[in-house]
Design an enzyme around this catalytic site. Structure first.
Site, short mmCIF file in Angstrom:
data_model
loop_
_atom_site.label_atom_id
_atom_site.label_comp_id
_atom_site.label_asym_id
_atom_site.label_seq_id
_atom_site.Cartn_x
_atom_site.Cartn_y
_atom_site.Cartn_z
N ASP A 11 -6.78 -5.94 7.13
CA ASP A 11 -6.07 -4.69 7.42
C ASP A 11 -6.83 -3.94 8.50
O ASP A 11 -8.02 -4.19 8.73
CB ASP A 11 -5.97 -3.82 6.16
CG ASP A 11 -5.13 -2.58 6.40
OD1 ASP A 11 -3.95 -2.72 6.74
OD2 ASP A 11 -5.67 -1.46 6.30
N SER A 12 -6.13 -3.01 9.14
CA SER A 12 -6.80 -2.17 10.14
C SER A 12 -7.91 -1.34 9.49
O SER A 12 -8.83 -0.92 10.17
CB SER A 12 -5.77 -1.24 10.79
OG SER A 12 -5.14 -0.47 9.78
N CYS A 74 -1.28 -5.76 6.63
CA CYS A 74 -1.12 -4.56 7.45
C CYS A 74 0.23 -4.72 8.14
O CYS A 74 0.47 -5.72 8.82
CB CYS A 74 -2.25 -4.50 8.48
SG CYS A 74 -2.08 -3.18 9.69
N GLU A 159 -6.62 9.00 4.53
CA GLU A 159 -8.00 8.59 4.84
C GLU A 159 -8.98 9.75 4.73
O GLU A 159 -10.17 9.54 4.56
CB GLU A 159 -8.06 7.93 6.22
CG GLU A 159 -7.22 6.68 6.24
CD GLU A 159 -7.82 5.53 7.00
OE1 GLU A 159 -8.64 5.77 7.90
OE2 GLU A 159 -7.44 4.38 6.69
N CYS A 193 4.06 0.69 4.89
CA CYS A 193 2.69 0.85 5.38
C CYS A 193 1.81 0.75 4.15
O CYS A 193 2.11 1.35 3.11
CB CYS A 193 2.51 2.21 6.05
SG CYS A 193 0.78 2.60 6.40
N HIS A 195 -0.89 2.01 3.32
CA HIS A 195 -1.49 3.24 2.80
C HIS A 195 -0.55 4.02 1.88
O HIS A 195 -1.00 4.75 1.01
CB HIS A 195 -1.84 4.19 3.96
CG HIS A 195 -3.09 3.86 4.68
ND1 HIS A 195 -3.26 2.71 5.39
CD2 HIS A 195 -4.25 4.57 4.83
CE1 HIS A 195 -4.46 2.72 5.94
NE2 HIS A 195 -5.08 3.83 5.61
#
Ligand code: DGL
Length: 277
Positions: A11-12, A74, A159, A193, A195
């Site tokens: 993942d990023s 991702c 984040e 996504c 997240h």
């Protein structure tokens, strides 16, 4: 010592940990290695070329670690890099290895959740601009009408651990309202996504009742399990000691601090340097 040929999860940054958590739960016997390219995240705002280049570097790094199979956990990397890597790079680097993404398994199933055939996609700018979900859903469910909404503030909120704060409400409402303004008949919303599952409950608060909010992680885990059953030659190559290793391209302290929000338990990461050719 038995050889280690872990399944790679990329993942990023942190988001793929939501996918890894489900992979571990579904496939506990396998070894996994996770890499977050935190030093260069977010990917969602980057160009096709950049996401492709970064993702290819990660795939090569995993291959050096003897991973036979890489999962791009991702959406942005799956949307912008997967096809080129599968078609152009893999045949040259090592045709016996495999790189899989998260878009295909999700789009194969999404039509089963909707009764109105009206689906909304919430994703990063990059995933929305790629049009990958529109193209893939059209292939499997041509009658399903899809609208998309980019949610650029959500990854930074998560984040920075602000996703449950009252301040996050404004941006959750902003994007969910914008999606529903495009189509009020939507009965299924896909969190496209990695997240966004952390915002799932808050998102549901701002939606009319009766809308299904779908996260991908379980779908991806079921799909990988199915893939391994259908490909015994690959399944045999994946080592099975139940180990998981974590790597980040940025600070391991920061990674370990935030990873638990996504993974649900404490992790201890190591540093990785990705190299350009
Ligand atoms: N993990 C990425 C995705 O699923 C989002 C984070 C980023 O923009 O780097 O699209």
């Amino acid at each position: 010592m038995p050889s280690s040929n872990p399944i790679a999860v990329f993942d990023s940054g942190y988001g793929g940990l939501t996918v890894l958590k489900e992979l571990r739960a579904k496939l506990p016997q396998y070894d996994f290695i996770y890499l977050g390219d935190n030093a260069r995240a977010p990917y969602g705002t980057r160009s096709f070329d950049t996401v492709y280049r970064y993702t290819l570097e990660a795939v090569k790094w995993f291959f050096k670690k003897d991973c036979p199979l890489v999962v791009l956990a991702c959406n942005t990397a799956s949307a912008k890099a997967l096809r080129s890597i599968q078609q152009k790079d893999l045949p040259k680097i090592d045709p016996s290895k495999r790189v899989l993404g998260v878009i295909r398994p999700t789009t194969e199933l999404i039509g089963k959740f909707t009764k109105t055939n009206q689906v909304g996609i919430l994703a990063t700018n990059g995933t929305v601009q790629s049009g990958s979900y529109l193209v893939e859903i059209e292939k499997f469910y041509p009658k399903v009408h899809v609208v998309q909404q980019a949610c650029p503030m959500w990854v930074p909120l998560i984040e920075n651990k602000e996703h449950l704060s009252p301040g996050a409400d404004y941006f959750v409402k902003e994007y969910t309202d914008a999606l529903l303004r495009q189509n009020a008949q939507i009965d299924t919303i896909l969190l496209a996504c990695t997240h966004y599952p952390l915002l799932k409950e808050k998102i549901a608060q701002f939606l009319p009742t009766g809308i299904n909010v779908i996260s991908q992680a379980e779908i991806v885990a079921d799909s990988l399990s199915d893939y391994l059953q259908r490909h015994p030659e690959m399944e045999e190559r994946c080592s099975k000691q139940g180990h998981t290793r974590f790597y980040t391209t940025d600070s391991t302290e920061d990674f370990d601090d935030k990873a638990a929000i996504f993974y649900g338990s404490q992790v201890s990461s190591q540093h990785a340097e990705l190299q350009e050719d």
